[in-house]
Design a protein around this motif. Structure first.
Motif, PDB file in Angstrom:
ATOM      1  N   VAL A   4      39.025  41.795  30.252  1.00 23.28           N
ATOM      2  CA  VAL A   4      38.548  42.705  31.291  1.00 23.28           C
ATOM      3  C   VAL A   4      39.748  43.258  32.050  1.00 23.28           C
ATOM      4  O   VAL A   4      40.664  42.506  32.414  1.00 23.28           O
ATOM      5  CB  VAL A   4      37.583  41.976  32.261  1.00 23.28           C
ATOM      6  N   ASN A   5      39.742  44.548  32.315  1.00 25.11           N
ATOM      7  CA  ASN A   5      40.849  45.190  33.029  1.00 25.11           C
ATOM      8  C   ASN A   5      40.747  44.917  34.527  1.00 25.11           C
ATOM      9  O   ASN A   5      40.447  45.797  35.337  1.00 25.11           O
ATOM     10  CB  ASN A   5      40.853  46.690  32.758  1.00 25.11           C
ATOM     11  N   VAL A   6      40.991  43.689  34.878  1.00 28.73           N
ATOM     12  CA  VAL A   6      40.972  43.249  36.271  1.00 28.73           C
ATOM     13  C   VAL A   6      42.155  42.316  36.486  1.00 28.73           C
ATOM     14  O   VAL A   6      42.552  41.580  35.570  1.00 28.73           O
ATOM     15  CB  VAL A   6      39.644  42.525  36.617  1.00 28.73           C
ATOM     16  N   THR A   7      42.736  42.374  37.671  1.00 30.26           N
ATOM     17  CA  THR A   7      43.829  41.470  38.020  1.00 30.26           C
ATOM     18  C   THR A   7      43.298  40.368  38.929  1.00 30.26           C
ATOM     19  O   THR A   7      42.762  40.642  40.005  1.00 30.26           O
ATOM     20  CB  THR A   7      44.961  42.220  38.746  1.00 30.26           C
ATOM     21  N   TRP A  78      41.146  47.305  39.430  1.00 30.88           N
ATOM     22  CA  TRP A  78      40.271  46.319  40.065  1.00 30.88           C
ATOM     23  C   TRP A  78      41.017  45.009  40.277  1.00 30.88           C
ATOM     24  O   TRP A  78      41.795  44.583  39.418  1.00 30.88           O
ATOM     25  CB  TRP A  78      39.025  46.072  39.215  1.00 30.88           C
ATOM     26  N   ILE A  79      40.758  44.386  41.446  1.00 35.88           N
ATOM     27  CA  ILE A  79      41.376  43.092  41.747  1.00 35.88           C
ATOM     28  C   ILE A  79      40.293  42.083  42.106  1.00 35.88           C
ATOM     29  O   ILE A  79      39.229  42.436  42.618  1.00 35.88           O
ATOM     30  CB  ILE A  79      42.387  43.202  42.912  1.00 35.88           C
ATOM     31  N   PHE A  80      40.584  40.822  41.812  1.00 39.74           N
ATOM     32  CA  PHE A  80      39.647  39.741  42.090  1.00 39.74           C
ATOM     33  C   PHE A  80      40.417  38.562  42.662  1.00 39.74           C
ATOM     34  O   PHE A  80      41.289  37.997  41.995  1.00 39.74           O
ATOM     35  CB  PHE A  80      38.919  39.323  40.817  1.00 39.74           C
ATOM     36  N   PHE A  81      40.124  38.205  43.911  1.00 40.24           N
ATOM     37  CA  PHE A  81      40.797  37.081  44.554  1.00 40.24           C
ATOM     38  C   PHE A  81      40.069  35.779  44.254  1.00 40.24           C
ATOM     39  O   PHE A  81      38.830  35.712  44.261  1.00 40.24           O
ATOM     40  CB  PHE A  81      40.855  37.283  46.073  1.00 40.24           C
ATOM     41  N   ILE A  96      31.382  40.417  36.527  1.00 37.19           N
ATOM     42  CA  ILE A  96      32.663  41.095  36.752  1.00 37.19           C
ATOM     43  C   ILE A  96      32.940  42.083  35.623  1.00 37.19           C
ATOM     44  O   ILE A  96      33.371  43.220  35.862  1.00 37.19           O
ATOM     45  CB  ILE A  96      33.800  40.068  36.875  1.00 37.19           C
ATOM     46  N   GLU A  97      32.677  41.655  34.398  1.00 41.27           N
ATOM     47  CA  GLU A  97      32.874  42.536  33.247  1.00 41.27           C
ATOM     48  C   GLU A  97      32.013  43.797  33.376  1.00 41.27           C
ATOM     49  O   GLU A  97      32.484  44.917  33.127  1.00 41.27           O
ATOM     50  CB  GLU A  97      32.525  41.786  31.964  1.00 41.27           C
ATOM     51  N   ARG A  98      30.777  43.639  33.800  1.00 38.11           N
ATOM     52  CA  ARG A  98      29.866  44.779  33.956  1.00 38.11           C
ATOM     53  C   ARG A  98      30.321  45.707  35.076  1.00 38.11           C
ATOM     54  O   ARG A  98      30.344  46.936  34.916  1.00 38.11           O
ATOM     55  CB  ARG A  98      28.458  44.259  34.266  1.00 38.11           C
ATOM     56  N   GLU A 102      31.493  49.616  34.706  1.00 36.77           N
ATOM     57  CA  GLU A 102      30.790  50.702  35.395  1.00 36.77           C
ATOM     58  C   GLU A 102      31.722  51.479  36.314  1.00 36.77           C
ATOM     59  O   GLU A 102      31.544  52.673  36.558  1.00 36.77           O
ATOM     60  CB  GLU A 102      29.615  50.133  36.193  1.00 36.77           C
ATOM     61  N   ASN A 103      32.708  50.773  36.878  1.00 35.70           N
ATOM     62  CA  ASN A 103      33.761  51.379  37.701  1.00 35.70           C
ATOM     63  C   ASN A 103      33.219  52.141  38.914  1.00 35.70           C
ATOM     64  O   ASN A 103      33.741  53.190  39.300  1.00 35.70           O
ATOM     65  CB  ASN A 103      34.644  52.307  36.855  1.00 35.70           C
ATOM     66  N   LYS A 104      32.165  51.615  39.513  1.00 32.05           N
ATOM     67  CA  LYS A 104      31.643  52.191  40.750  1.00 32.05           C
ATOM     68  C   LYS A 104      32.363  51.539  41.917  1.00 32.05           C
ATOM     69  O   LYS A 104      32.394  50.311  42.026  1.00 32.05           O
ATOM     70  CB  LYS A 104      30.138  51.982  40.843  1.00 32.05           C
TER      71      LYS A 104
END
Length: 254
Positions: A4-7, A78-81, A96-98, A102-104
């Motif tokens: 997933v493109n999240v940090t 997108w970032i996730f703490f 998180i993947e969804r 969706e990138n809203k």
């Protein structure tokens, strides 16, 4: 596994007992950054072995500045703490993947379910609490020393999935955090010019703090631990205002 493109951003100091289990639950992210406050244990080594990027930076008692620094290091939109003592559930991974797909542009609040390794307490101060953790990186900062707050231009959203929070391993760890946080709270109050009354804040306010946690927030349903942690909340409240009182009186000296 689809990455997933999240940090994922984790602030840590001497968390070697938590890092492996924590990082195992975020292996879905294509970037994981650990901001290490110069740990003296194997936090850095374990994190790197698990594939995380480790950046060492002193927190200096400023959580907000440390989190803002972490945000600035992320490569993803997108970032996730996540805290080292928290675990991401499989259902939250899917959420998180969804959301990222969706990138809203919303800031997502997630509930934490608090857990001990050997005991159960789910009311009072350990009732599930919602925390803001998943959001776009752009224009997001964090302010505040002890209880930092996220500042962003996005609408808030709440999701059903939750984080597992492994709270305290032992009483020494709990006592250290209480002492540290009450000191930081008192220092912030003085910086903000907050007034303090011996009778109102040191005598009466802690009583209300106990009653709120033990009665209104149902701490009594957790039995012995419910009573103990409600009393500890009494002491926490009294301690931070006592420290503030004497910061004004004698710069904290006795």
């Amino acid at each position: 596994m689809i990455m997933v493109n999240v940090t994922v951003l984790i602030l840590a100091k001497n968390e070697e007992h938590n890092m492996k289990e924590c990082l195992e639950t975020v292996d879905f992210a294509d970037e994981i950054i650990v901001i290490d406050d110069f740990s003296t244990d194997k936090t850095k080594e374990i994190s790197e072995a698990m594939g995380a990027k480790v950046i060492q930076r002193s927190m200096n008692g400023d959580w907000g500045a440390q989190q803002t620094f972490a945000i600035q290091q992320a490569k993803n939109e997108w970032i996730f703490f996540l805290d080292a003592d928290e675990r991401v559930t499989p259902s939250l991974v899917k959420a998180i993947e969804r959301i990222v797909a969706e990138n809203k542009k919303y800031a997502f609040w997630i509930k934490r379910h608090n857990q001990f390794r050997h005991y159960k307490a789910t009311h009072g101060i350990f009732r599930p609490d919602a925390v803001c953790r998943l959001m776009p990186q752009k224009d997001t900062i964090v302010v505040g020393l002890v209880h930092p707050a996220f500042k962003y231009p996005y609408e808030d959203k709440y999701i059903e999935e939750y984080i597992l929070h492994h709270t305290y391993d032992n009483w020494d760890q709990y006592g250290y955090k209480v002492n540290r946080y009450t000191t930081l709270a008192a220092e912030k109050y003085r910086k903000d010019g907050k007034s303090v009354s011996f009778v109102k804040d040191i005598v009466l306010r802690p009583i209300w703090a106990f009653l709120k946690i033990y009665i209104l927030n149902l701490g009594f349903l957790d039995g012995k631990l419910g009573f103990i942690f409600s009393m500890n909340h009494y002491m926490y409240t009294m301690m931070k205002y006592t420290k503030l009182y004497y910061l004004y009186k004698s710069d904290g000296k006795l």
